[in-house]
Design a protein around this motif. Structure first.
Motif, PDB file in Angstrom:
ATOM      1  N   PRO A 131       0.814  -1.220   0.000  1.00  0.00           N
ATOM      2  CA  PRO A 131       0.000   0.000   0.000  1.00  0.00           C
ATOM      3  C   PRO A 131       0.848   1.270   0.000  1.00  0.00           C
ATOM      4  O   PRO A 131       1.977   1.266   0.475  1.00  0.00           O
ATOM      5  CB  PRO A 131      -0.809  -0.125   1.289  1.00  0.00           C
ATOM      6  CG  PRO A 131       0.018  -0.997   2.166  1.00  0.00           C
ATOM      7  CD  PRO A 131       0.727  -1.956   1.248  1.00  0.00           C
ATOM      8  N   GLU A 137      -2.657   0.754   4.310  1.00  0.00           N
ATOM      9  CA  GLU A 137      -3.254  -0.521   4.673  1.00  0.00           C
ATOM     10  C   GLU A 137      -3.465  -1.332   3.399  1.00  0.00           C
ATOM     11  O   GLU A 137      -3.906  -0.806   2.385  1.00  0.00           O
ATOM     12  CB  GLU A 137      -4.591  -0.291   5.383  1.00  0.00           C
ATOM     13  CG  GLU A 137      -5.117  -1.547   6.024  1.00  0.00           C
ATOM     14  CD  GLU A 137      -6.081  -1.269   7.172  1.00  0.00           C
ATOM     15  OE1 GLU A 137      -6.401  -2.237   7.874  1.00  0.00           O
ATOM     16  OE2 GLU A 137      -6.518  -0.129   7.364  1.00  0.00           O
ATOM     17  N   LYS A 138      -3.114  -2.617   3.457  1.00  0.00           N
ATOM     18  CA  LYS A 138      -3.321  -3.508   2.321  1.00  0.00           C
ATOM     19  C   LYS A 138      -4.821  -3.681   2.108  1.00  0.00           C
ATOM     20  O   LYS A 138      -5.537  -3.973   3.070  1.00  0.00           O
ATOM     21  CB  LYS A 138      -2.672  -4.869   2.594  1.00  0.00           C
ATOM     22  CG  LYS A 138      -1.170  -4.786   2.789  1.00  0.00           C
ATOM     23  CD  LYS A 138      -0.596  -6.124   3.199  1.00  0.00           C
ATOM     24  CE  LYS A 138       0.904  -6.019   3.413  1.00  0.00           C
ATOM     25  NZ  LYS A 138       1.481  -7.319   3.794  1.00  0.00           N
ATOM     26  N   THR A 139      -5.295  -3.451   0.870  1.00  0.00           N
ATOM     27  CA  THR A 139      -6.731  -3.469   0.644  1.00  0.00           C
ATOM     28  C   THR A 139      -7.147  -4.195  -0.640  1.00  0.00           C
ATOM     29  O   THR A 139      -6.363  -4.340  -1.572  1.00  0.00           O
ATOM     30  CB  THR A 139      -7.303  -2.034   0.561  1.00  0.00           C
ATOM     31  OG1 THR A 139      -6.616  -1.311  -0.462  1.00  0.00           O
ATOM     32  CG2 THR A 139      -7.215  -1.309   1.883  1.00  0.00           C
ATOM     33  N   TYR A 154     -14.361  -1.574   1.193  1.00  0.00           N
ATOM     34  CA  TYR A 154     -12.950  -1.969   1.209  1.00  0.00           C
ATOM     35  C   TYR A 154     -12.668  -2.838   2.430  1.00  0.00           C
ATOM     36  O   TYR A 154     -13.231  -2.628   3.505  1.00  0.00           O
ATOM     37  CB  TYR A 154     -12.048  -0.730   1.245  1.00  0.00           C
ATOM     38  CG  TYR A 154     -11.997  -0.014  -0.078  1.00  0.00           C
ATOM     39  CD1 TYR A 154     -11.012  -0.316  -1.015  1.00  0.00           C
ATOM     40  CD2 TYR A 154     -12.941   0.952  -0.401  1.00  0.00           C
ATOM     41  CE1 TYR A 154     -10.965   0.334  -2.239  1.00  0.00           C
ATOM     42  CE2 TYR A 154     -12.901   1.602  -1.619  1.00  0.00           C
ATOM     43  CZ  TYR A 154     -11.916   1.291  -2.530  1.00  0.00           C
ATOM     44  OH  TYR A 154     -11.871   1.930  -3.741  1.00  0.00           O
ATOM     45  N   TYR A 155     -11.743  -3.779   2.224  1.00  0.00           N
ATOM     46  CA  TYR A 155     -11.315  -4.687   3.290  1.00  0.00           C
ATOM     47  C   TYR A 155      -9.796  -4.733   3.313  1.00  0.00           C
ATOM     48  O   TYR A 155      -9.142  -4.560   2.284  1.00  0.00           O
ATOM     49  CB  TYR A 155     -11.853  -6.104   3.037  1.00  0.00           C
ATOM     50  CG  TYR A 155     -13.357  -6.168   3.027  1.00  0.00           C
ATOM     51  CD1 TYR A 155     -14.078  -6.397   4.194  1.00  0.00           C
ATOM     52  CD2 TYR A 155     -14.068  -5.992   1.844  1.00  0.00           C
ATOM     53  CE1 TYR A 155     -15.465  -6.443   4.183  1.00  0.00           C
ATOM     54  CE2 TYR A 155     -15.454  -6.038   1.819  1.00  0.00           C
ATOM     55  CZ  TYR A 155     -16.144  -6.262   2.994  1.00  0.00           C
ATOM     56  OH  TYR A 155     -17.516  -6.299   2.972  1.00  0.00           O
ATOM     57  N   ASN A 156      -9.247  -5.002   4.506  1.00  0.00           N
ATOM     58  CA  ASN A 156      -7.804  -5.186   4.602  1.00  0.00           C
ATOM     59  C   ASN A 156      -7.451  -6.651   4.358  1.00  0.00           C
ATOM     60  O   ASN A 156      -8.334  -7.472   4.108  1.00  0.00           O
ATOM     61  CB  ASN A 156      -7.259  -4.655   5.938  1.00  0.00           C
ATOM     62  CG  ASN A 156      -7.798  -5.415   7.142  1.00  0.00           C
ATOM     63  OD1 ASN A 156      -8.206  -6.571   7.068  1.00  0.00           O
ATOM     64  ND2 ASN A 156      -7.795  -4.738   8.289  1.00  0.00           N
ATOM     65  N   ASP A 157      -6.184  -6.966   4.434  1.00  0.00           N
ATOM     66  CA  ASP A 157      -5.743  -8.333   4.135  1.00  0.00           C
ATOM     67  C   ASP A 157      -6.145  -9.342   5.215  1.00  0.00           C
ATOM     68  O   ASP A 157      -5.955 -10.538   5.042  1.00  0.00           O
ATOM     69  CB  ASP A 157      -4.238  -8.385   3.869  1.00  0.00           C
ATOM     70  CG  ASP A 157      -3.404  -7.895   5.041  1.00  0.00           C
ATOM     71  OD1 ASP A 157      -3.887  -7.055   5.841  1.00  0.00           O
ATOM     72  OD2 ASP A 157      -2.245  -8.330   5.152  1.00  0.00           O
ATOM     73  N   HIS A 158      -6.753  -8.853   6.301  1.00  0.00           N
ATOM     74  CA  HIS A 158      -7.308  -9.743   7.329  1.00  0.00           C
ATOM     75  C   HIS A 158      -8.829  -9.838   7.190  1.00  0.00           C
ATOM     76  O   HIS A 158      -9.509 -10.337   8.088  1.00  0.00           O
ATOM     77  CB  HIS A 158      -6.935  -9.252   8.732  1.00  0.00           C
ATOM     78  CG  HIS A 158      -5.455  -9.175   8.951  1.00  0.00           C
ATOM     79  ND1 HIS A 158      -4.642 -10.291   9.035  1.00  0.00           N
ATOM     80  CD2 HIS A 158      -4.630  -8.111   9.057  1.00  0.00           C
ATOM     81  CE1 HIS A 158      -3.386  -9.918   9.199  1.00  0.00           C
ATOM     82  NE2 HIS A 158      -3.350  -8.604   9.214  1.00  0.00           N
ATOM     83  N   VAL A 162     -12.553  -1.715   6.091  1.00  0.00           N
ATOM     84  CA  VAL A 162     -11.921  -0.419   6.337  1.00  0.00           C
ATOM     85  C   VAL A 162     -13.057   0.598   6.216  1.00  0.00           C
ATOM     86  O   VAL A 162     -13.358   1.109   5.138  1.00  0.00           O
ATOM     87  CB  VAL A 162     -10.783  -0.145   5.336  1.00  0.00           C
ATOM     88  CG1 VAL A 162     -10.093   1.182   5.663  1.00  0.00           C
ATOM     89  CG2 VAL A 162      -9.775  -1.297   5.324  1.00  0.00           C
TER      90      VAL A 162
END
Length: 172
Positions: A131, A137-139, A154-158, A162
């Motif tokens: 990112p 944040e990784k998205t 949007y979502y993060n890598d977990h 977001v």
């Protein structure tokens, strides 16, 4: 209702792509990758996800763009490096107008962003591995379409939402 999962700029992280495919296989209608996967065009993931060639992809069997139908909307997927997206979306907008699409997915900037101009929705899922920008944040994102609205989540890598990035748009 149509759901599209968009991811970009995974830069060799095949595990997260496999994880997304497994997690969402029965939950989304389309998987799109906006380039810079750094994977071979013969990789098995492309049987699930559709991808385009980014500036860090060197398998010339990949296409520069991909078009698909998302319900009643026409969609376009590009990486964005050939459209100068780091400076503006003007090049993408011209191509979208010429192609008569109302959804454009792109990557390259590594910055999660969704915006609408003159009825065209431009969606950058950010980068799932590297990112940039203020968020860092990784998205990836999921776009939910019905006849009148598009919701970009949007979502993060977990796989946690977001929340600050969620947007809803009226679709013409």
């Amino acid at each position: 209702m149509i759901k599209i999962l968009a991811v970009s700029d995974s830069h060799g992280n095949k595990d997260i792509l496999n994880e997304l495919a497994l997690r969402y296989s029965n939950q989304v209608d389309h998987f799109v990758h906006c380039g810079d996967s750094e994977l071979s065009s013969s990789d098995l993931i492309w049987g699930i996800m559709s991808t385009v060639m980014g500036n860090c992809d060197y398998d010339y069997q990949m296409n520069d763009e991909y078009r698909f139908q998302a319900g009643s909307k026409n969609a376009l997927v590009v990486h964005g490096h050939q459209h100068s997206v780091r400076s503006s979306i003007a090049g993408l907008k011209r191509e979208a107008e010429q192609a008569n699409v109302s959804l454009v997915f792109y990557g390259h900037t590594h910055i999660a962003k969704a915006e609408q101009e003159e009825g065209i929705l431009f969606i950058n899922p950010g980068s799932i591995s590297q990112p940039r920008g203020t968020l860092m944040e990784k998205t990836y994102c999921i776009v939910t379409l019905d006849d009148q609205t598009a919701t970009v989540t949007y979502y993060n890598d977990h796989h946690q939402e977001v929340v600050d990035l969620r947007k809803q748009f009226q679709m013409l």
